[in-house]
Design an enzyme around this catalytic site. Structure first.
Site, short mmCIF file in Angstrom:
data_model
loop_
_atom_site.label_atom_id
_atom_site.label_comp_id
_atom_site.label_asym_id
_atom_site.label_seq_id
_atom_site.Cartn_x
_atom_site.Cartn_y
_atom_site.Cartn_z
N THR A 73 -16.42 13.75 -1.89
CA THR A 73 -17.88 13.40 -1.63
C THR A 73 -18.83 13.07 -1.35
O THR A 73 -17.51 11.22 -1.29
CB THR A 73 -18.72 13.89 -2.95
OG1 THR A 73 -18.91 12.88 -3.49
CG2 THR A 73 -18.18 14.95 -3.58
N HIS A 74 -19.45 12.41 -0.04
CA HIS A 74 -19.84 11.49 0.30
C HIS A 74 -21.34 11.07 0.27
O HIS A 74 -21.79 12.19 0.48
CB HIS A 74 -19.52 11.13 1.74
CG HIS A 74 -19.90 9.90 2.07
ND1 HIS A 74 -18.91 8.57 2.23
CD2 HIS A 74 -20.53 9.15 2.78
CE1 HIS A 74 -19.85 7.31 2.81
NE2 HIS A 74 -20.69 8.37 3.14
N ASP A 84 -13.92 8.85 5.98
CA ASP A 84 -15.02 9.96 4.91
C ASP A 84 -14.70 10.90 5.90
O ASP A 84 -16.22 11.32 7.48
CB ASP A 84 -16.61 9.36 4.79
CG ASP A 84 -16.21 8.01 3.41
OD1 ASP A 84 -15.75 9.38 2.39
OD2 ASP A 84 -16.88 7.36 3.47
N ARG A 134 1.13 -0.88 0.32
CA ARG A 134 -0.43 0.02 -0.19
C ARG A 134 0.38 1.14 0.08
O ARG A 134 0.42 2.13 -0.61
CB ARG A 134 -0.79 -0.21 1.45
CG ARG A 134 -2.59 1.01 1.54
CD ARG A 134 -2.40 0.88 2.73
NE ARG A 134 -3.83 0.15 2.01
CZ ARG A 134 -5.04 -0.07 1.30
NH1 ARG A 134 -5.29 1.67 0.99
NH2 ARG A 134 -6.14 -0.25 1.41
N ASP A 158 -9.47 14.40 5.88
CA ASP A 158 -8.39 14.47 6.40
C ASP A 158 -8.07 13.07 6.06
O ASP A 158 -8.08 12.11 5.75
CB ASP A 158 -8.44 14.86 7.89
CG ASP A 158 -10.11 14.01 8.22
OD1 ASP A 158 -9.89 12.75 8.60
OD2 ASP A 158 -9.58 15.02 9.73
N ALA A 159 -6.94 12.35 7.22
CA ALA A 159 -6.32 11.62 7.07
C ALA A 159 -7.87 9.99 7.26
O ALA A 159 -7.26 8.21 7.16
CB ALA A 159 -5.26 10.98 7.74
N GLY A 160 -8.51 10.11 7.52
CA GLY A 160 -9.63 9.01 8.48
C GLY A 160 -10.77 8.83 7.07
O GLY A 160 -10.40 9.63 6.02
C1 GAR Z 1 -20.60 8.49 -5.44
O1 GAR Z 1 -21.91 8.97 -5.01
C2 GAR Z 1 -19.89 9.02 -4.48
O2 GAR Z 1 -19.99 9.79 -2.61
C3 GAR Z 1 -19.78 7.93 -3.72
O3 GAR Z 1 -19.40 6.77 -4.46
C4 GAR Z 1 -20.30 7.99 -5.87
C5 GAR Z 1 -19.27 7.20 -7.50
O4 GAR Z 1 -20.35 8.13 -8.22
N1 GAR Z 1 -18.02 8.26 -2.66
C6 GAR Z 1 -18.26 7.09 -1.66
O5 GAR Z 1 -19.11 6.76 -0.79
C7 GAR Z 1 -17.05 7.51 -0.93
N2 GAR Z 1 -17.37 6.75 0.53
P1 GAR Z 1 -20.01 8.52 -9.32
O6 GAR Z 1 -18.83 7.36 -10.52
O7 GAR Z 1 -21.44 7.65 -10.78
O8 GAR Z 1 -19.62 9.91 -9.60
#
Ligand code: GAR
Length: 197
Positions: free
Chosen positions: A107-108, A144, A64, A140-142
């Site tokens: 984004t989450h 989400d 990694r 950050d490093a966590g």
């Molecule tokens: C999005 O909803 C994003 O928030 C999520 O993956 C999807 C990507 O969609 N990310 C996570 O869950 C990160 N923890 P996309 O490839 O169609 O843009």
């Protein structure tokens, strides 16, 4: 404002950014799009749009730390003002966070700090919440974690599946990502975009 966008999948949120830039509605330069594995539609659609792409294949590295170093190097080569994790499903090392301190945006698809991780939509449904949503935040490093910039709620409806709910969340998420980038780009233009963590 130069951005590098990292994806692991289809990149539909990234497409919203590309569309806004193409339409002249978002004043950012997408310097490059990178992925952690070959064959993502996110990279394919970026290449089709004439954007530089790179792949730092997680599976091609024996550990990694080496992968993180290679990813850091690949992103740094584009000298971004902001790095956007847009459906990038790998946890980056503290070294990566340090290299792009306060510049790493994520984004989450949930209202953080609720339901972090790879299955934010599924976990919210399994818990039985009636309202979930999406979050744009400095990472950050966590997992989400990090200062929240914008959030918007989405109601869970009777008969929703993980897929139908995620699609509705993404409609909001795309708008939120584009509007957040627009605010950051305006700050960048006036020299007010300070890296934060
Ligand atoms: C999005 O909803 C994003 O928030 C999520 O993956 C999807 C990507 O969609 N990310 C996570 O869950 C990160 N923890 P996309 O490839 O169609 O843009």
């Amino acid at each position: 404002m130069r951005i590098v966008v990292l994806v692991s999948g289809t990149g539909s949120n990234l497409q919203a950014v590309i569309d806004a830039v193409t339409a002249g509605e978002l004043d950012v330069e997408i310097a490059a799009v990178g992925a952690d594995r070959p064959g993502t539609y996110g990279v394919e659609r970026s290449a089709a749009a004439g954007i530089d792409t790179f792949v730092v294949d997680f599976k091609a590295y024996s550990d990694r730390a080496e992968w993180n170093a290679a990813l850091t190097h690949a992103v740094a080569a584009y000298n971004p003002d902001v790095v956007v994790s847009s459906g990038f499903m790998r946890i980056v090392s503290p070294g990566f966070i340090e290299a792009f301190e306060g510049k790493y945006l994520n984004t989450h698809p949930a209202l953080l700090p609720a339901f972090p991780g790879a299955h934010g939509v599924r976990d919210a449904m399994a818990y039985g919440v009636k309202v979930t949503g999406c979050t744009v935040h400095w990472a950050d490093a966590g997992v989400d974690t990090g200062p929240i910039i914008a959030q918007e709620a989405v109601a869970i409806e009777d008969g929703d599946t993980e897929e139908s709910l995620h699609e509705r969340i993404k409609l909001v998420e795309r708008r939120l990502l584009v509007s957040t980038l627009a605010v950051l780009a305006a700050e960048h233009k006036t020299g007010q975009l300070a890296p934060r963590s």
